[in-house]
Design an enzyme around this catalytic site. Structure first.
Site, PDB file in Angstrom:
ATOM      1  CG  ASN A 165      -3.342  -7.661   1.856  1.00 34.11           C
ATOM      2  OD1 ASN A 165      -4.181  -6.806   2.094  1.00 34.11           O
ATOM      3  ND2 ASN A 165      -2.367  -7.944   2.695  1.00 34.11           N
ATOM      4  CG  ASP A 166      -1.049  -6.367  -3.014  1.00 34.66           C
ATOM      5  OD1 ASP A 166      -0.920  -5.655  -2.004  1.00 34.66           O
ATOM      6  OD2 ASP A 166      -0.199  -7.198  -3.384  1.00 34.66           O
ATOM      7  CB  VAL A 167      -6.825  -7.532  -6.173  1.00 42.15           C
ATOM      8  CG1 VAL A 167      -5.597  -8.016  -6.913  1.00 42.15           C
ATOM      9  CG2 VAL A 167      -7.408  -8.632  -5.294  1.00 42.15           C
ATOM     10  CB  VAL A 168      -9.770  -5.845  -1.876  1.00 40.83           C
ATOM     11  CG1 VAL A 168     -10.404  -6.958  -2.690  1.00 40.83           C
ATOM     12  CG2 VAL A 168      -8.869  -6.428  -0.783  1.00 40.83           C
ATOM     13  CB  SER A 212       2.370  -4.835  -4.011  1.00 38.54           C
ATOM     14  OG  SER A 212       1.486  -4.336  -3.023  1.00 38.54           O
TER      15      SER A 212
END
Length: 458
Positions: free
Chosen positions: A384-387, A425
């Protein structure tokens, strides 16, 4: 002969660590490193008065017990819980160094009569104790346990404890050895460091946990190095140097990958205030497994961005099956890994290697970020967070400034999600607002199985 055995053990340990850098040789690296430590222990026993004594039997008993516990524990722990296990192992390494330091003074009654030896012993317990309690806090965070929220009082307590440690060191270095109560000073440093480790790890945010694990690993390595100096053990010294140095280098590299300073990570600082709209206000466009299979069938370039969700679903083998099926149909499929994907450094690499996915098809973020528009379809599995494009364009996002995989530039993005929950996050993912992004709801493993079955019919 004894020194030759130590040399062979040291070379074997270095070679084993080198093998661990290659997924194809990682298992061999573990075996070589373990065998090297065993050779060092045998050399230690043969070169001391332990031979034929009760200490030798105790050592063998502890080795057997440790082997059984480690084997059972490692086999039972799921890949999703591997970061927690690594945190515990880090902590145990620090705890061992701390216990060795205390035993040297309180158990063996060793008289520390020089500043250098005393300083090394104090540093052994300082780094070991911080690594132990810090790793335990990291374990609890990764395991989803409820912990006190970061607060100013925690920072104040950490500063007080750090001040106590500095004062003790200063007193020891300035005062004559004969008037310094070294056992008391060692005990004060150890206790203060144990509590400092707690307040050291508490403020670190969830998205920064991989950095924290790497740093604690480095601290356990430094503690091992210091213990090696105390006991004049060359294998402990070399192993501590390697683990400490590589841990520090990896920590700094991960901070660069996140565009964060190490001080900012440790302080628990975030870039934004998190005032972006709630995820529940987003309008998500869903897609079915049949439609996803059709998109993949007509693609030429496909990428998979794995994350913790893939580990939870244990979907890595389905990813391999999908890659093989698409390869037979002339489709080129890559796996793009973000430096901090998962819950610890290398988490995704281990998962993919476990499924026998060719390492040549695994790409780093920096290799493909400038050419993401060449991919016809990108499957995002639990990453989720890294894109999240908010990291690039939303100053209010908690992850603003962190480099991401620019999946949004692909022609079509399919996100496999179990629910509408946010990433680790807590940031809202604005990728879902893009017209080229659709969400395939359901368990990732089951969804991939449906896609594979449908591709076989096409």
């Amino acid at each position: 002969m004894l020194m030759f055995a130590y040399l062979a053990a040291t070379v074997g340990l270095v070679q084993g660590l080198k093998f661990m850098g290659d997924p194809a040789k990682a298992k061999m690296g573990n075996l070589v490193a373990a065998a090297s430590v065993l050779v060092a222990l045998v050399a230690l026993v043969l070169g001391t008065s332990w031979q034929g004594s009760s200490n030798l039997l105790l050592l063998l008993l502890m080795m057997v017990i440790g082997t059984v516990i480690g084997n059972v524990w490692s086999n039972r722990v799921a890949m999703t819980a591997m970061p927690q296990l690594v945190s515990i192992f880090n902590g145990l390494g620090g705890a061992c160094a701390t216990v060795l330091g205390l035993n040297q003074v309180f158990g063996q009654g060793t008289m520390v009569d020089d500043k250098l030896g005393g300083s090394v012993l104090l540093l052994t317990n300082l780094f070991g104790a911080v690594a132990f309690t810090g790793s335990m806090i990291a374990y609890l965070k990764l395991d989803g346990r409820k912990l006190p929220r970061p607060a100013k009082v925690q920072k104040t307590l950490a500063q007080i404890l750090l001040g106590i440690i500095v004062v003790v060191f200063g007193y020891y270095l300035l005062m004559p050895v004969e008037v310094t109560p070294f056992p008391l000073l060692l005990l004060v440093v150890t206790v203060a460091a144990l509590f400092y480790g707690v307040y050291f790890a508490l403020p670190v945010g969830g998205a920064d946990m991989p950095v924290m694990i790497s740093l604690l690993n480095a601290l356990s390595g430094v503690a091992t190095l210091m213990a090696g100096l105390v006991f004049r053990d060359p294998v402990m010294i070399i192993g501590g140097i390697l683990v400490g140095a590589t841990g520090i280098i990896l920590t700094l590299q991960m901070c660069v990958a996140m565009n964060r300073s190490l001080s900012g990570v440790l302080a628990g600082k975030f870039s934004g205030s998190g005032t972006a709209k709630a995820e529940g206000e987003q309008e998500l466009t869903s897609i079915t497994a049949v439609e996803t299979a059709s998109l993949l069938a007509f693609s030429k370039q496909v990428a998979v961005v794995p994350g913790y969700g893939m580990a939870v679903a244990q979907a890595q083998r389905e990813c391999f099956a999908l890659q093989e099926l698409l390869r037979q149909q002339g489709v080129d499929m890559h796996f793009i890994i973000h430096p901090v994907a998962g819950r610890m450094p290398g988490h995704m690499n281990v998962l993919l290697a476990e499924a026998n996915i060719p390492y040549a098809s695994v790409k780093e973020m920096s290799e493909v970020n400038n050419t993401m528009e060449h991919y016809d379809t990108v499957l995002v599995i639990g990453a989720n967070d890294v894109v999240n494009p908010a990291a690039e364009n939303d100053p209010d996002s908690p992850i603003y400034g962190m480099p991401i995989i620019r999946a949004y530039k692909a022609k079509q993005v399919i996100v496999l999600k179990r629910s509408t929950a946010k990433g680790y996050s807590g940031a809202v993912n604005t990728l879902f607002d893009r017209q080229n992004c659709k969400v395939l709801f359901g368990d990732a493993k089951s969804s991939l199985e449906e896609i594979i079955n449908e591709l076989k019919r096409i």
